[in-house]
Design an enzyme around this catalytic site. Structure first.
Site, PDB file in Angstrom:
ATOM      1  N   GLY A  21       0.786  -1.223   0.000  1.00 19.66           N
ATOM      2  CA  GLY A  21       0.000   0.000   0.000  1.00 19.66           C
ATOM      3  C   GLY A  21       0.819   1.274   0.000  1.00 19.66           C
ATOM      4  N   ILE A  22       0.396   2.227   0.801  1.00 22.89           N
ATOM      5  CA  ILE A  22       1.046   3.532   0.844  1.00 22.89           C
ATOM      6  C   ILE A  22       2.490   3.410   1.301  1.00 22.89           C
ATOM      7  CG2 ILE A  22       1.046   5.774   2.016  1.00 22.89           C
ATOM      8  CD1 ILE A  22      -2.014   5.631   2.042  1.00 22.89           C
ATOM      9  N   ASP A  41       7.898  -3.593   9.103  1.00 18.44           N
ATOM     10  CA  ASP A  41       6.507  -4.028   9.118  1.00 18.44           C
ATOM     11  C   ASP A  41       6.395  -5.174  10.106  1.00 18.44           C
ATOM     12  OD1 ASP A  41       3.745  -4.678   8.348  1.00 18.44           O
ATOM     13  OD2 ASP A  41       4.183  -3.583   6.509  1.00 18.44           O
ATOM     14  N   VAL A  63       5.724  -1.665  16.019  1.00 19.86           N
ATOM     15  CA  VAL A  63       6.021  -0.240  16.169  1.00 19.86           C
ATOM     16  C   VAL A  63       5.530   0.325  17.501  1.00 19.86           C
ATOM     17  CG1 VAL A  63       6.101   0.218  13.696  1.00 19.86           C
ATOM     18  CG2 VAL A  63       3.910   0.416  14.923  1.00 19.86           C
ATOM     19  N   ASN A  89       4.283   5.489   8.947  1.00 17.00           N
ATOM     20  CA  ASN A  89       3.128   5.211   8.101  1.00 17.00           C
ATOM     21  C   ASN A  89       2.231   4.112   8.658  1.00 17.00           C
ATOM     22  OD1 ASN A  89       1.608   4.849   5.401  1.00 17.00           O
ATOM     23  ND2 ASN A  89       2.614   2.863   5.678  1.00 17.00           N
ATOM     24  N   SER A 141      -4.479  11.740   8.550  1.00 23.16           N
ATOM     25  CA  SER A 141      -5.595  11.391   7.659  1.00 23.16           C
ATOM     26  C   SER A 141      -6.466  12.617   7.434  1.00 23.16           C
ATOM     27  CB  SER A 141      -6.437  10.269   8.257  1.00 23.16           C
ATOM     28  OG  SER A 141      -7.626  10.071   7.507  1.00 23.16           O
ATOM     29  N   TYR A 154     -10.383   6.482  15.401  1.00 20.21           N
ATOM     30  CA  TYR A 154      -9.418   6.705  14.326  1.00 20.21           C
ATOM     31  C   TYR A 154      -9.132   8.201  14.171  1.00 20.21           C
ATOM     32  CZ  TYR A 154      -7.347   6.492   9.651  1.00 20.21           C
ATOM     33  OH  TYR A 154      -6.507   6.608   8.566  1.00 20.21           O
TER      34      TYR A 154
END
Length: 248
Positions: A21-22, A41, A63, A89, A141, A154
């Site tokens: 993804g991003i 990751d 993380v 990210n 976001s 979120y």
């Protein structure tokens, strides 16, 4: 004149959530501009590493764990000798209205989406200070500025990213370190592939640019903010959403 394609030559960049993804797009973009990449990751980002080539380091880790950040730092020091850029990210999101949302989901969302940014700063600010240069680009976001039910946890975590960016920028500016946030729109990734076409169209209709955001759109902004060209930009929240976010 410097070749803009090599704007990151000699820099070492950590990207979290780099497996797809991003995060994957950001890593590939930075590598194309000359950076050496550390691909972090929860699972091994081997596909991203294959896309980049030999000048990358794959590091699995949580993380939200200070111990894992310290271990990753040790790996980077042994391989590359320094860390110049951190792109936070990695993140999670779910649609839960307050009636369904429990405290464990709330805490986990904050831990991954916000606490991890604090932990990366604690780990890497000291060496960036010694080098008198550093870049943090933290992914927030654009959802914080639009009406989406079921996203209180979120949105709160992503708004927290902006507050942390602003505060940290004031703490480290005297050491040549900049800290900024990028606010992506809903982006065309695996997580959004199953969105109904009608929902996608409704998203586009709120934007000036009538298409879904692609990961490469977000990567371009991150590449700029992590370069020398953005040396006088810090503490900012930059929407990358085709003109959807309404400034007020």
């Amino acid at each position: 004149m410097n070749d803009s394609r090599l704007s990151h030559e000699g820099r070492v960049a950590i990207v979290t959530g780099a497996a797809r993804g991003i995060g994957q797009a950001i890593a590939v973009k930075l590598a194309a501009h000359g950076a050496r990449l550390v691909l972090v990751d929860i699972e091994e980002a081997q596909e991203t590493a294959r896309m980049i080539g030999d000048e990358s380091l794959v590091a699995t880790g949580d993380v939200t764990s200070a111990a894992d950040w310290a271990r990753i730092d040790t790996m980077v020091q042994e391989r590359f000798g320094q860390t110049d850029i951190v792109v936070n990210n990695a993140g999670i999101g779910s649609n839960k209205r307050i009636d369904e949302l429990d405290f464990e989901q709330w805490k986990r969302t904050f831990s991954i989406n916000l606490d991890s940014h604090f932990l990366s700063a604690k780990q890497f600010v000291p060496q960036m200070r010694r080098n008198n240069w550093g870049r943090f680009v933290n992914i927030s976001s654009n959802s914080i500025g639009i009406a989406i039910p079921g996203m209180s946890h979120y949105m709160a975590s992503k708004m927290g990213v902006i507050g942390f960016v602003r505060g940290l920028a004031n703490d480290v500016a005297d050491s040549g370190i900049t800290v900024n946030a990028v606010l992506p729109a809903i982006t065309n990734t695996r997580l959004t592939q199953d969105m109904p076409e009608e929902v996608k169209r409704q998203t586009w209709q709120q934007q000036a640019i009538k298409r879904f955001a692609e990961p490469s759109d977000i990567a371009g902004a991150v590449c700029f903010l992590s370069s020398d060209d953005a040396a006088f930009i810090t503490g900012q929240a930059v929407p990358v959403d085709g003109g959807q976010y309404k400034i007020s």
